[in-house]
Write a protein that holds these residues in place. Structure first.
Motif, PDB file in Angstrom:
ATOM      1  N   MET A 157      -6.105  26.026  -7.793  1.00  0.00           N
ATOM      2  CA  MET A 157      -5.576  25.775  -6.459  1.00  0.00           C
ATOM      3  C   MET A 157      -4.980  27.025  -5.816  1.00  0.00           C
ATOM      4  O   MET A 157      -4.524  26.987  -4.680  1.00  0.00           O
ATOM      5  CB  MET A 157      -4.514  24.677  -6.518  1.00  0.00           C
ATOM      6  N   GLY A 158      -4.981  28.134  -6.558  1.00  0.00           N
ATOM      7  CA  GLY A 158      -4.426  29.366  -6.016  1.00  0.00           C
ATOM      8  C   GLY A 158      -2.928  29.333  -5.875  1.00  0.00           C
ATOM      9  O   GLY A 158      -2.369  29.959  -4.966  1.00  0.00           O
ATOM     10  N   ASP A 209     -11.880  36.817 -15.610  1.00  0.00           N
ATOM     11  CA  ASP A 209     -13.261  36.334 -15.587  1.00  0.00           C
ATOM     12  C   ASP A 209     -13.268  34.893 -15.099  1.00  0.00           C
ATOM     13  O   ASP A 209     -12.308  34.160 -15.286  1.00  0.00           O
ATOM     14  CB  ASP A 209     -13.880  36.412 -16.988  1.00  0.00           C
ATOM     15  N   GLY A 210     -14.363  34.489 -14.441  1.00  0.00           N
ATOM     16  CA  GLY A 210     -14.489  33.092 -14.040  1.00  0.00           C
ATOM     17  C   GLY A 210     -15.036  32.926 -12.641  1.00  0.00           C
ATOM     18  O   GLY A 210     -14.812  33.748 -11.754  1.00  0.00           O
ATOM     19  N   SER A 211     -15.794  31.857 -12.465  1.00  0.00           N
ATOM     20  CA  SER A 211     -16.319  31.502 -11.152  1.00  0.00           C
ATOM     21  C   SER A 211     -16.258  29.988 -11.004  1.00  0.00           C
ATOM     22  O   SER A 211     -16.227  29.256 -11.998  1.00  0.00           O
ATOM     23  CB  SER A 211     -17.757  31.991 -10.984  1.00  0.00           C
ATOM     24  N   MET A 212     -16.252  29.528  -9.755  1.00  0.00           N
ATOM     25  CA  MET A 212     -16.249  28.103  -9.488  1.00  0.00           C
ATOM     26  C   MET A 212     -17.260  27.794  -8.396  1.00  0.00           C
ATOM     27  O   MET A 212     -17.299  28.478  -7.364  1.00  0.00           O
ATOM     28  CB  MET A 212     -14.873  27.611  -9.046  1.00  0.00           C
ATOM     29  N   THR A 213     -18.091  26.788  -8.644  1.00  0.00           N
ATOM     30  CA  THR A 213     -19.034  26.296  -7.643  1.00  0.00           C
ATOM     31  C   THR A 213     -18.518  24.981  -7.116  1.00  0.00           C
ATOM     32  O   THR A 213     -18.254  24.046  -7.884  1.00  0.00           O
ATOM     33  CB  THR A 213     -20.435  26.113  -8.256  1.00  0.00           C
ATOM     34  N   THR A 271     -20.239  29.156  -4.239  1.00  0.00           N
ATOM     35  CA  THR A 271     -19.751  29.742  -5.482  1.00  0.00           C
ATOM     36  C   THR A 271     -18.711  30.802  -5.163  1.00  0.00           C
ATOM     37  O   THR A 271     -18.929  31.675  -4.318  1.00  0.00           O
ATOM     38  CB  THR A 271     -20.901  30.354  -6.292  1.00  0.00           C
ATOM     39  N   PHE A 272     -17.576  30.720  -5.847  1.00  0.00           N
ATOM     40  CA  PHE A 272     -16.478  31.646  -5.630  1.00  0.00           C
ATOM     41  C   PHE A 272     -16.241  32.462  -6.898  1.00  0.00           C
ATOM     42  O   PHE A 272     -16.123  31.899  -7.989  1.00  0.00           O
ATOM     43  CB  PHE A 272     -15.195  30.891  -5.269  1.00  0.00           C
ATOM     44  N   ASP A 273     -16.174  33.777  -6.735  1.00  0.00           N
ATOM     45  CA  ASP A 273     -15.809  34.660  -7.836  1.00  0.00           C
ATOM     46  C   ASP A 273     -14.291  34.680  -7.918  1.00  0.00           C
ATOM     47  O   ASP A 273     -13.619  35.302  -7.098  1.00  0.00           O
ATOM     48  CB  ASP A 273     -16.354  36.067  -7.587  1.00  0.00           C
ATOM     49  N   LEU A 274     -13.738  33.985  -8.895  1.00  0.00           N
ATOM     50  CA  LEU A 274     -12.290  33.818  -8.965  1.00  0.00           C
ATOM     51  C   LEU A 274     -11.567  35.104  -9.332  1.00  0.00           C
ATOM     52  O   LEU A 274     -10.352  35.204  -9.156  1.00  0.00           O
ATOM     53  CB  LEU A 274     -11.945  32.721  -9.972  1.00  0.00           C
ATOM     54  N   GLY A 322     -10.911  34.052  -5.148  1.00  0.00           N
ATOM     55  CA  GLY A 322     -10.206  32.790  -5.276  1.00  0.00           C
ATOM     56  C   GLY A 322     -10.670  31.775  -4.240  1.00  0.00           C
ATOM     57  O   GLY A 322     -11.641  31.983  -3.516  1.00  0.00           O
ATOM     58  N   ILE A 323      -9.964  30.664  -4.164  1.00  0.00           N
ATOM     59  CA  ILE A 323     -10.300  29.595  -3.238  1.00  0.00           C
ATOM     60  C   ILE A 323      -9.648  29.889  -1.881  1.00  0.00           C
ATOM     61  O   ILE A 323      -8.456  30.162  -1.815  1.00  0.00           O
ATOM     62  CB  ILE A 323      -9.810  28.234  -3.782  1.00  0.00           C
ATOM     63  N   PRO A 324     -10.405  29.845  -0.786  1.00  0.00           N
ATOM     64  CA  PRO A 324      -9.807  30.076   0.536  1.00  0.00           C
ATOM     65  C   PRO A 324      -8.651  29.109   0.802  1.00  0.00           C
ATOM     66  O   PRO A 324      -8.706  27.936   0.433  1.00  0.00           O
ATOM     67  CB  PRO A 324     -10.969  29.831   1.503  1.00  0.00           C
ATOM     68  N   SER A 325      -7.605  29.609   1.460  1.00  0.00           N
ATOM     69  CA  SER A 325      -6.410  28.795   1.675  1.00  0.00           C
ATOM     70  C   SER A 325      -6.692  27.557   2.517  1.00  0.00           C
ATOM     71  O   SER A 325      -6.020  26.533   2.361  1.00  0.00           O
ATOM     72  CB  SER A 325      -5.319  29.638   2.348  1.00  0.00           C
TER      73      SER A 325
END
Length: 322
Positions: A48-49, A60-64, A69-72, A76-79
């Motif tokens: 959730m940032g 390391d880590g990414s989220m789809t 797809t976001f390179d964490l 990170g996740i846009p606010s």
């Protein structure tokens, strides 16, 4: 979909969360279960940032999510996704709600922020959500402060706030902590019903296996910041394959059958600086061997069941050892 996610805090030698993969589909409830201190909540906070960038780092880590797809490690996740596309229910609503603002204003603020609607429309949405979560006398509660509500009522307010903008992913971090068993059951039933009605994906964090059995479609067992076993909840409960999962299952009190001393897992969860190399459970595991100094890759079993243990499936290992 979370892939290869790791999290490190400044000044600590090892990652508090290491190479975690998680999948949750629309309309599905994924429960993450494990002892306190195993990394469940910090994983949710990082997604959730909500962790301070000066002390927490994602190496390391990414989220789809929803086709993006976001390179964490970098973005990170846009606010603007927090509170709209993704929402979170926290453990203790009294510390999550602002004591200086009325309930209706706190929900309406989120709606105004993400929907861009008028104050009157946002307040109408707040009232609608309080009705939806079954809060008694919602018109009256709208103008009350958090301290004027009971623990269960405050948790309903948190659920209303989280769902006010129709998120596609809900993260619930031990939402029944500190509630009595009757209210716990009501809150779990409410989350399950709302999740079913809206079709959102839900990640629920808990250390209570009873909660997992009641609401989960799939379960991920976490120990020492690593996912050690995942799969459909019925499959994992009926055929646990990781020694840690087996220990958790055995430590649940039984209401029927002969009385016996409660089973425990020897030792405690190590601190980050004392984490073992390879499988982090090996310092407490009855099956530990020199091979466990290397981290096991997940072994795929049947029906989407996977376990990170060199000796899985255990039946085969025990047969050979015997």
């Amino acid at each position: 979909m979370l892939r290869n996610f790791s999290l490190r805090f400044r000044g600590q030698g090892a990652c508090v969360v290491e190479n975690v993969d998680l999948d949750v589909a629309a309309g599905e409830i994924l429960c993450i279960v494990g002892e306190s201190g195993c990394g469940k909540s910090v994983t949710a906070m990082a997604l959730m940032g909500l962790l301070p960038s000066d002390t927490a780092r994602i190496p390391d880590g990414s989220m789809t999510f929803d086709g993006r797809t976001f390179d964490l490690t970098t973005e990170g996740i846009p606010s603007d996704m927090r509170g709209s596309d993704m929402a979170m229910i926290f453990q203790e609503p009294m510390t999550s709600l602002n004591p200086a603002f009325r309930i209706g204003d706190q929900i309406a603020e989120s709606v105004e922020r993400h929907k861009g609607c008028s104050r009157a429309d946002a307040r109408a949405r707040a009232l609608e959500m309080l009705r939806r979560v079954g809060l008694p006398s919602p018109e009256q509660r709208l103008d009350q402060y958090p301290h004027q509500l009971s623990g269960g009522q405050r948790q309903r307010v948190m659920i209303a706030m989280a769902l006010a903008n129709d998120p596609r992913l809900l993260i619930a971090d031990e939402p029944t902590t500190a509630l009595d068993v009757t209210i716990q059951a009501q809150i779990l039933e409410l989350i399950r019903d709302l999740q079913r009605d809206t079709g959102m994906g839900t990640i629920m964090i808990t250390h209570d296996l009873g909660v997992v059995a009641e609401v989960a479609d799939t379960v991920a067992v976490m120990y020492g910041g690593q996912i050690v076993e995942t799969g459909p909840v019925a499959e994992v409960f009926e055929n646990p394959q990781h020694p840690y999962t087996i220990g958790l299952m055995a430590s649940v009190p039984r209401l029927t059958g002969p009385r016996a001393r409660l089973t425990t897992i020897p030792g405690t969860v190590p601190t980050t600086d004392a984490m073992a190399e390879g499988c982090r459970f090996r310092t407490r595991c009855a099956f530990a061997a020199p091979l466990c100094a290397t981290r096991p890759a997940p072994t795929r079993l049947t029906g989407g069941h996977a376990v990170a243990c060199h000796f899985a499936p255990l039946e085969q290992h025990l047969a050979v050892a015997g």
